[in-house]
Design an enzyme around this catalytic site. Sequence first.
Site, PDB file in Angstrom:
ATOM      1  N   HIS A  40       0.823  -1.210   0.000  1.00  0.00           N
ATOM      2  CA  HIS A  40       0.000   0.000   0.000  1.00  0.00           C
ATOM      3  C   HIS A  40       0.857   1.261   0.000  1.00  0.00           C
ATOM      4  O   HIS A  40       0.556   2.226  -0.702  1.00  0.00           O
ATOM      5  CB  HIS A  40      -0.925  -0.031   1.221  1.00  0.00           C
ATOM      6  CG  HIS A  40      -1.795   1.169   1.350  1.00  0.00           C
ATOM      7  ND1 HIS A  40      -2.911   1.361   0.569  1.00  0.00           N
ATOM      8  CD2 HIS A  40      -1.714   2.250   2.157  1.00  0.00           C
ATOM      9  CE1 HIS A  40      -3.475   2.501   0.894  1.00  0.00           C
ATOM     10  NE2 HIS A  40      -2.783   3.067   1.844  1.00  0.00           N
ATOM     11  N   TYR A  97       4.364   0.711  -3.025  1.00  0.00           N
ATOM     12  CA  TYR A  97       4.132   0.428  -4.437  1.00  0.00           C
ATOM     13  C   TYR A  97       5.196  -0.533  -4.977  1.00  0.00           C
ATOM     14  O   TYR A  97       5.652  -0.412  -6.094  1.00  0.00           O
ATOM     15  CB  TYR A  97       4.120   1.724  -5.261  1.00  0.00           C
ATOM     16  CG  TYR A  97       2.920   2.606  -4.971  1.00  0.00           C
ATOM     17  CD1 TYR A  97       1.806   2.575  -5.779  1.00  0.00           C
ATOM     18  CD2 TYR A  97       2.899   3.453  -3.866  1.00  0.00           C
ATOM     19  CE1 TYR A  97       0.696   3.363  -5.517  1.00  0.00           C
ATOM     20  CE2 TYR A  97       1.794   4.246  -3.587  1.00  0.00           C
ATOM     21  CZ  TYR A  97       0.699   4.204  -4.411  1.00  0.00           C
ATOM     22  OH  TYR A  97      -0.394   4.982  -4.147  1.00  0.00           O
ATOM     23  N   HIS A  99     -10.202   2.727  -0.713  1.00  0.00           N
ATOM     24  CA  HIS A  99     -10.358   2.279   0.666  1.00  0.00           C
ATOM     25  C   HIS A  99     -11.192   1.010   0.642  1.00  0.00           C
ATOM     26  O   HIS A  99     -12.199   0.885   1.333  1.00  0.00           O
ATOM     27  CB  HIS A  99     -10.990   3.376   1.539  1.00  0.00           C
ATOM     28  CG  HIS A  99     -10.253   3.584   2.825  1.00  0.00           C
ATOM     29  ND1 HIS A  99     -10.859   3.861   4.019  1.00  0.00           N
ATOM     30  CD2 HIS A  99      -8.947   3.518   3.098  1.00  0.00           C
ATOM     31  CE1 HIS A  99      -9.948   3.984   4.964  1.00  0.00           C
ATOM     32  NE2 HIS A  99      -8.782   3.770   4.437  1.00  0.00           N
ATOM     33  N   ARG A 122      -7.693  15.059   3.225  1.00  0.00           N
ATOM     34  CA  ARG A 122      -6.458  15.557   3.860  1.00  0.00           C
ATOM     35  C   ARG A 122      -5.292  15.592   2.874  1.00  0.00           C
ATOM     36  O   ARG A 122      -4.424  16.455   2.974  1.00  0.00           O
ATOM     37  CB  ARG A 122      -6.113  14.716   5.092  1.00  0.00           C
ATOM     38  CG  ARG A 122      -6.995  14.999   6.294  1.00  0.00           C
ATOM     39  CD  ARG A 122      -6.414  14.387   7.573  1.00  0.00           C
ATOM     40  NE  ARG A 122      -6.199  12.958   7.448  1.00  0.00           N
ATOM     41  CZ  ARG A 122      -7.148  12.024   7.559  1.00  0.00           C
ATOM     42  NH1 ARG A 122      -8.384  12.391   7.796  1.00  0.00           N
ATOM     43  NH2 ARG A 122      -6.857  10.747   7.433  1.00  0.00           N
TER      44      ARG A 122
END
Lengths: 766, 226
Positions: free
Chosen positions: A63, A66, A114, A135
Site C-alpha cells: 500500500h 508500491y 479504501h 487531507r
Amino acid sequence: MVSPHVETPAIDSTARAEQTPDLPQPYVELGLADDEYARIKEILGRRPTEAELAMYSVMWSEHCSYKSSKKHLSYFGKTTTPEMREKMLAGIGENAGVVDIGDGWAVTFKVESHNHPSYVEPYQGAATGVGGIVRDILAMGARPLAVADPLRFGPADAPDTRRVLPGVVAGVAGYGNCLGLPNIGGEVVFDESYAGNPLVNALCVGAMRVEDLHLAHASGTGNKIILFGARTGLDGIGGVSVLASDTFSGDETAGGRKKLPSVQVGDPFTEKVLIECCLELFAKKLVVGIQDLGGAGLSCATSELAAAGDGGMHIDLDQVPLRAKGMTAAEILSSESQERMCAVVSPSDVDAFMAVCAKWDVIATEIGEVTDGEHLVITWGGETVVDVPPRTVAHQGPVYDRPYARPAAQDTVQANTPDSLARPSTPDELRETLLTLIASPNLASKEWVTQQYDRYVRGNTVLAQPSDSGVIRIDESTGRGVAVATDCNSRFVYLDPYAGTQLALAEAYRNVATSGAQPMAVTNCLNFGSPRDPGVMWQFERAVHGLADGCAQLGVPVTGGNVSFYNQTGETAILPTPVVGVLGVVDDVTRRIPTGIGNEAGESLLLLGDTHDEFGGSAWAHVIHQHLGGLPPKVDLERERLLAEILVAGSRDGMISAAHDLSDGGLAQAFVEMVLIGQCGARAILADDQDPFVQLFSESAGRVLVAVPRSEELRFTEMCGARGLPWRRAGVVDPESGSLEIQDIATFGLDELRTAWEGTLPALFG
Amino acid sequence: MSPRIGVITFPGTLDDVDASRAVRYSGAEAVDLWHADADLKGVDAVVVPGGFSYGDYLRCGAIARFAPVMTSVVEAAGKGMPVLGICNGFQILCEAGLLPGALVRNEKLHFVCRDQWLRVENNDTVWSTRYDQGAEVLIPLKSGEGGYMADQATLDRLEGDGRVVFRYVGGNPNGSRNDIAGIASESGRVVGLMPHPEHAIDALTGPSDDGLGMFYSALDALVPSA
C-alpha cells in the site's frame, strides 16, 4: 497527561537492539519477507528495534511502497512529454497532482482506494476513505472543493451487497456531508466479481492560488514539527498489533487493546475544523511544510517529511497526545487515527501557529524539530527507539519485478464473441429489451445513492450527478471552474486490458468534454487482484501501458494515482478496474452543458460519431445473456480528441443546449436519460441503413448525443463537417408529447420510463 | 447604507459562505459573526446557517445554543431583531427556545438531498413578504434530521395562528408533522426552516432563484422606505 511507557517493562531501544542482535522478531507476521528483513538489518547495521520494525513493515507494505507496481508506474513518467508537463505544478510522488488552470489558479485532485476497510466495516471504511483523500488535498495547500466516489459492489440482489452498499453510501454521506464538501459525481457499478471485494474509491478536488502551493518537506534546521488535530489512539493499527503479542514484549494488562478494530473510526467534525484551521494557517503563512497522517500514520508523515527535506529530524514520542493507555512506541508510530496533520513550522511562528489552532479548538503539540543530522531519530521515555536514514523508510523500499504473463485463457475469452447471442429484432422485442436494460442495476438511476449526498454546500456546484461530469465554479468573479469525471468499464478491461483502460480514459475524457470542459489532467485508481498472480500482473502492466500511451496521445498528463492490489477472494480476482479520473477546465461555467433536454424551445438531437456492431462486454450481453467475451469496442483517441474539441467549441459559442455521452447501454440509454433528466419528451429517428438493434444498444466509443437549438443547427453541423466529425440527425425534442418515441419501433411514456429507470434501487435497498 | 445582516459561524457550520453570498446577492452587507463572540457587531438581522455545529454528535443544535453569540441573538430577537434559522440553524433556534418544537431523524433514516417544492403558507412574516400567499417555490432540502415534531397543542396553535410559513408539497420528504417545512415566532420576526433558501439564489448553482425572496423580504422590513 498519560505516561504510557511506564507500564511497559522494557523499551526496545536502539541500544538494546545492539545488545540483542539475535532476538527473534515477528517480521513475517508484519508482512515482511526474509530478504526484506535482512535488508533492514543491512541498512541499520543491526537488528531493527520494535518501533523501527513497525515503521519499515508498514512503509514497505504494498500500500505504501508500491513495490509491485513501481516498475510499471515508471512508464507514466517515460511517456509524459515536456509539453504535457507544461501546466503541471506537482505530479506523481506528491500528495496529489497539481495543475495550473489559468488566471492564477491551481487545481489539485486525486483518487484513492479504501476497498478492504469498507468490506470489513462499510460505514467507517467509506467514511475514512473520504477523510483521507480530503487531507491529501489539504496537504497541498488547497481548499478541498468537492468529492466524488466511484463505488463497485457485488450483485445488487446479493445479501452481502445489502450489508455493504447501504453502509458504504451512508459512510460517504455521513462524512462528506458533515465535512461540507459537495459530492458531485462518481459511479455505482455492480458485478459478481466484487462480491467479496467491493471497491470504494474516493476522489477529492481542491483549489488554491498558484503561489500558495505547499509541498511536503521539512527544511531548515531548528524548525519545529507540530502534530495537530485528533489525539492518537489504538485504531487502525492493523498488522502492527502483532508486535503487542505475548511473544513480543506486549503489555497484556492494557485492557482490550487487541479487541479494537483495525478499521479506523472517522470524526468528520474534527476534520472540518482541521480544514478551516489549516486554511487559516496557510493564509497567514505559518507553515513551512505539511503532511497529512493517513496510512502508516506518524511513521509515514515523519519519514516522508524528513526524506523530502535537507536535514534530519528528531521526534519525541512522549509529547504525542494519546487517547489510550499503555501504547507502545510502535503503536504510536503506526496508529492510523484519523484527522491528524503534521506541520513544519519556523520557531518564530510557533506562537502564532498555536494561536490559530486554539481559535479552532484544535489540539496542537510540538513533537520535534528539524536537525542538522541525516537521520530520523525518535525517542520515547528518554531512550532512542528509532534511528534511521529516512529515505530508506520512505522511498527506498523494495522494488519487485513480479512475473507477468498473458493468461492462457485470454484467447478463449476473446474467442467467445457475442456474435451468436440471440438478438431482439421485432419492435416488441426491442421495446422489451430497452425496458429491461434501463431497469438493470448498472443502468438504473442511482438517485437512491446520490440523494444521500449533499451536492449544494458552498454554493459552487454547477453540475452534479447524474450529469456526465461534476462541474465546480472556482472563481465567482470570472466564472472559471473545473469538471471532473471518473470512469471504468471493467468488463472491457477484462476482455483487453490495454484497450479497455484506454476506453476508460476515453470515456472520462469524453464525459468532461460533454459538460463543456477542456480535458487537462488525469488521475487514476488502479484496482486489481493479487500481484503474485502473473495473469493479474499482466492485466496491470497492460492497463498502465494503455493508460500512459493513451494520455500521451491525447496530450493530457497523469498527475497522480493510487494502486490497490489483492482485491480477490481466494484465487478469483476482481475484474481489473483501473478507474480513470479526468479533470477539465471551463473558462466560464455559465456555458456548461447540462444532460437533460428541453432547455430551449426547439432543439434538434444530433448523434456525433460512428456506430458499429460492437457488443463485446456490453450491458446488453451482460444483462440479457450473462455473457462476457469477445473484444471491447474499438478505441480511437484521435476521434475522441476531435469530438472533445467540437464539444468545447460548441459550448463556448452557445451552440449546444444539452449533451450526453454514449457508453453503457448505448444510444437507447442516452435517449432515456436525456428525456428523464430534462423531464421533456423527444422523438428519436434511426438511420435506415443499419440494424435498429445495433443503433440502439451498441456501445461503440467516441459518440455523444447533443441537443442543438434549431437556430444553431446549421452552424454546428457545418463545423462538424468542416472538421471531419461524422454526425447524423437522431431526433427532435418534443416537449408536448410527454413521451419518448423511437420512430417505427416503440413509444414510451415518460412515466413508464421513469418507473423502470428509478424503481430498481429503491426496490432493492428500501 | 445597506442593512447589515450577520451570519454566524459555529465550529462545524457549513453553509455560512452560502448564506453570506445570499445576503450579498439581495443587496445587504454580510457580517461574519463568531460563535465564541457575544458581540453582534451592530447587525440589523441575523442568519443562523446550516451545517453540523459541534458535529451534532449530541441532539442537533443542543450545544450551539449555549454559545455566547446565541445568548446575544436570543436577547436581540426578544427586542424584535429579525432572525432566520436554516436547517441546523432552525434546529438551533428550536433548542434556544426562539421557536417551538424539535427536529428529529428523517422517517426513512437516510440523509435526503433533493430539490423540494414548498408552498408559502404565510407571506406576512419578516422573511416571506416578497412571496405571493400560496405560491410554490423550489428550494433544496438537505438534511438527515429534518422531521418537524411538536405536541398536538403546539401544532394546533401554530396552524391556528398562521405560524406555519412553508409547507412541503409533492410529498413529505422526512415525516414532518403536518408537512411543516418552516415556522415563525409569534411576532413573525423569527423564522426557521429546514430547506436551504441560500442554495436557491441563482439558476446556475441551484434549482431556482426562489430562495432570494426570503432575503429580499427581510431587506424590505429593514429599509421600510425603500
